[in-house]
Scaffold this motif. Structure first.
Motif, PDB file in Angstrom:
ATOM      1  N   SER A   1       2.908  -7.854  -4.354  1.00 55.13           N
ATOM      2  CA  SER A   1       2.010  -6.885  -4.949  1.00 55.13           C
ATOM      3  C   SER A   1       0.820  -7.479  -5.605  1.00 55.13           C
ATOM      4  O   SER A   1       0.951  -8.453  -6.346  1.00 55.13           O
ATOM      5  CB  SER A   1       2.522  -5.640  -5.931  1.00 55.13           C
ATOM      6  OG  SER A   1       3.515  -5.027  -5.466  1.00 55.13           O
TER       7      SER A   1
ATOM      8  N   GLU B   1      -5.902  -2.318  -5.396  1.00 60.46           N
ATOM      9  CA  GLU B   1      -4.553  -2.339  -5.605  1.00 60.46           C
ATOM     10  C   GLU B   1      -3.893  -2.160  -4.223  1.00 60.46           C
ATOM     11  O   GLU B   1      -4.217  -1.496  -3.475  1.00 60.46           O
ATOM     12  CB  GLU B   1      -4.258  -1.034  -6.555  1.00 60.46           C
ATOM     13  CG  GLU B   1      -2.850  -0.907  -7.072  1.00 60.46           C
ATOM     14  CD  GLU B   1      -2.721   0.128  -7.945  1.00 60.46           C
ATOM     15  OE1 GLU B   1      -1.622   0.704  -8.080  1.00 60.46           O
ATOM     16  OE2 GLU B   1      -3.794   0.358  -8.560  1.00 60.46           O
TER      17      GLU B   1
ATOM     18  N   LYS C   1      -2.624  -6.310  -8.242  1.00 63.46           N
ATOM     19  CA  LYS C   1      -3.473  -5.309  -8.776  1.00 63.46           C
ATOM     20  C   LYS C   1      -4.511  -6.063  -9.477  1.00 63.46           C
ATOM     21  O   LYS C   1      -4.205  -6.925 -10.583  1.00 63.46           O
ATOM     22  CB  LYS C   1      -2.613  -4.633  -9.592  1.00 63.46           C
ATOM     23  CG  LYS C   1      -3.103  -3.198 -10.359  1.00 63.46           C
ATOM     24  CD  LYS C   1      -2.285  -2.491 -11.378  1.00 63.46           C
ATOM     25  CE  LYS C   1      -2.841  -1.359 -11.809  1.00 63.46           C
ATOM     26  NZ  LYS C   1      -1.794  -0.302 -12.640  1.00 63.46           N
TER      27      LYS C   1
ATOM     28  N   ARG D   1     -12.147  -2.099  -7.969  1.00 67.99           N
ATOM     29  CA  ARG D   1     -10.792  -2.788  -8.081  1.00 67.99           C
ATOM     30  C   ARG D   1     -10.091  -2.604  -6.966  1.00 67.99           C
ATOM     31  O   ARG D   1     -10.160  -1.745  -6.118  1.00 67.99           O
ATOM     32  CB  ARG D   1     -10.137  -2.503  -9.510  1.00 67.99           C
ATOM     33  CG  ARG D   1      -9.449  -0.925  -9.372  1.00 67.99           C
ATOM     34  CD  ARG D   1      -9.069  -0.640 -10.598  1.00 67.99           C
ATOM     35  NE  ARG D   1      -8.348   0.692 -10.686  1.00 67.99           N
ATOM     36  CZ  ARG D   1      -7.220   1.068 -10.502  1.00 67.99           C
ATOM     37  NH1 ARG D   1      -6.389  -0.044  -9.748  1.00 67.99           N
ATOM     38  NH2 ARG D   1      -6.666   2.394 -10.237  1.00 67.99           N
TER      39      ARG D   1
END
Length: 282
Positions: free
Chosen positions: A273, A231, A275, A229
């Motif tokens: 941002s 971020e 995520k 993943r």
């Protein structure tokens, strides 16, 4: 003094029939024969030893080469991941307009275009193709199970063109500077989660005052769950995408972000941002 005129083929018979010759002449010829035979065989022995030495060295070099290949970091990497992340200008978006004389292409017309010109988009949407056109791109090959898991990193430099906004003709070509792009690997340790950090920044080389496209973040690679993943943060323009492949298999999307409607190159000054959810790579 008697001269020995026997040839090598006749010599053995002469030795066997030495009693038919005068003893002095036969003995002298026998001595000459054995001296010649020893010299010839000594030379042959040296030649044979030289050939064997060359063969032994060639075999040794071959074995060393095979060992280096077998035990190189790339060969030892059992589970290789290829992770790539890019920023590109999409073909279809509110910020673009038709590119003249292009057969359907599009371009971005920034403020001050009468001076700096317009800039073609990457003429695409999201793509898993590893060499797809982009403005900023970074590619990492890793084995997350190894302490020094970063096997290779690449930061391809794509050509950026400035075109005449009226007729689409190219007025300048430049390569993007990739010196401010880097991957850093952090081993998993007891957490079983390795980290692949990325910093990538690049600006339009045709316009020195253009704000940079920035990507900063971490890919978290879970060795137990076989997932990855992302971020971090990206700018609010243009589009961004990241993918992972496992041992050369089909690319799996990690993130795909299109700029919001109404966003333009002026929004490169602002970040957002990101995520993502974890995706399976294996």
């Amino acid at each position: 003094m008697r001269v020995c005129t026997w040839n090598d083929n006749a010599m053995p018979a002469a030795i066997q029939n030495r009693e038919n010759r005068s003893r002095g002449g036969a003995d002298r010829c026998i001595r000459e024969f054995w001296r010649k035979w020893r010299n010839d065989n000594a030379c042959a022995g040296i030649a044979n030893r030289f050939v064997r030495s060359i063969a032994d060295f060639a075999l040794f070099a071959t074995l060393v080469s095979v060992a280096l290949v077998m035990f190189s970091p790339i060969a030892l990497a059992a589970d290789q991941l290829q992770v790539y992340i890019r920023a590109f200008i999409p073909k279809n978006h509110s910020s673009v307009r038709p590119l003249p004389n292009s057969g359907g292409g599009t371009m971005v017309q920034p403020p001050g275009s009468s001076i700096v010109g317009c800039f073609p988009t990457d003429q695409r949407t999201f793509s898993t193709e590893i060499r797809a056109s982009s403005r900023v791109a970074s590619i990492a090959t890793v084995d997350p199970a190894l302490p020094g898991g970063l096997i290779k990193q690449e930061h391809p430099s794509n050509e950026s063109n400035a075109v005449d906004c009226g007729d689409g003709s190219i007025i300048n070509r430049e390569k993007t500077d990739t010196s401010d792009q880097k991957f850093t690997f952090v081993p998993a340790g007891t957490s079983k989660i390795a980290q692949l950090k990325i910093h990538a920044s690049g600006h339009n080389p045709n316009f020195q005052w253009a704000p940079a496209i920035d990507i900063d973040g971490i890919f978290f690679i879970d060795l137990g769950a076989n997932t990855i993943r992302f971020e971090g943060s990206v700018d609010q323009y243009p589009a961004y995408e990241a993918y992972v492949t496992y041992n050369g298999n089909v690319a799996v999307p990690i993130l795909q972000i299109m700029p919001d409607y109404g966003k333009t190159a002026l929004d490169l000054a602002f970040t957002k941002s990101v995520k993502t959810n974890a995706v399976k790579y294996k």
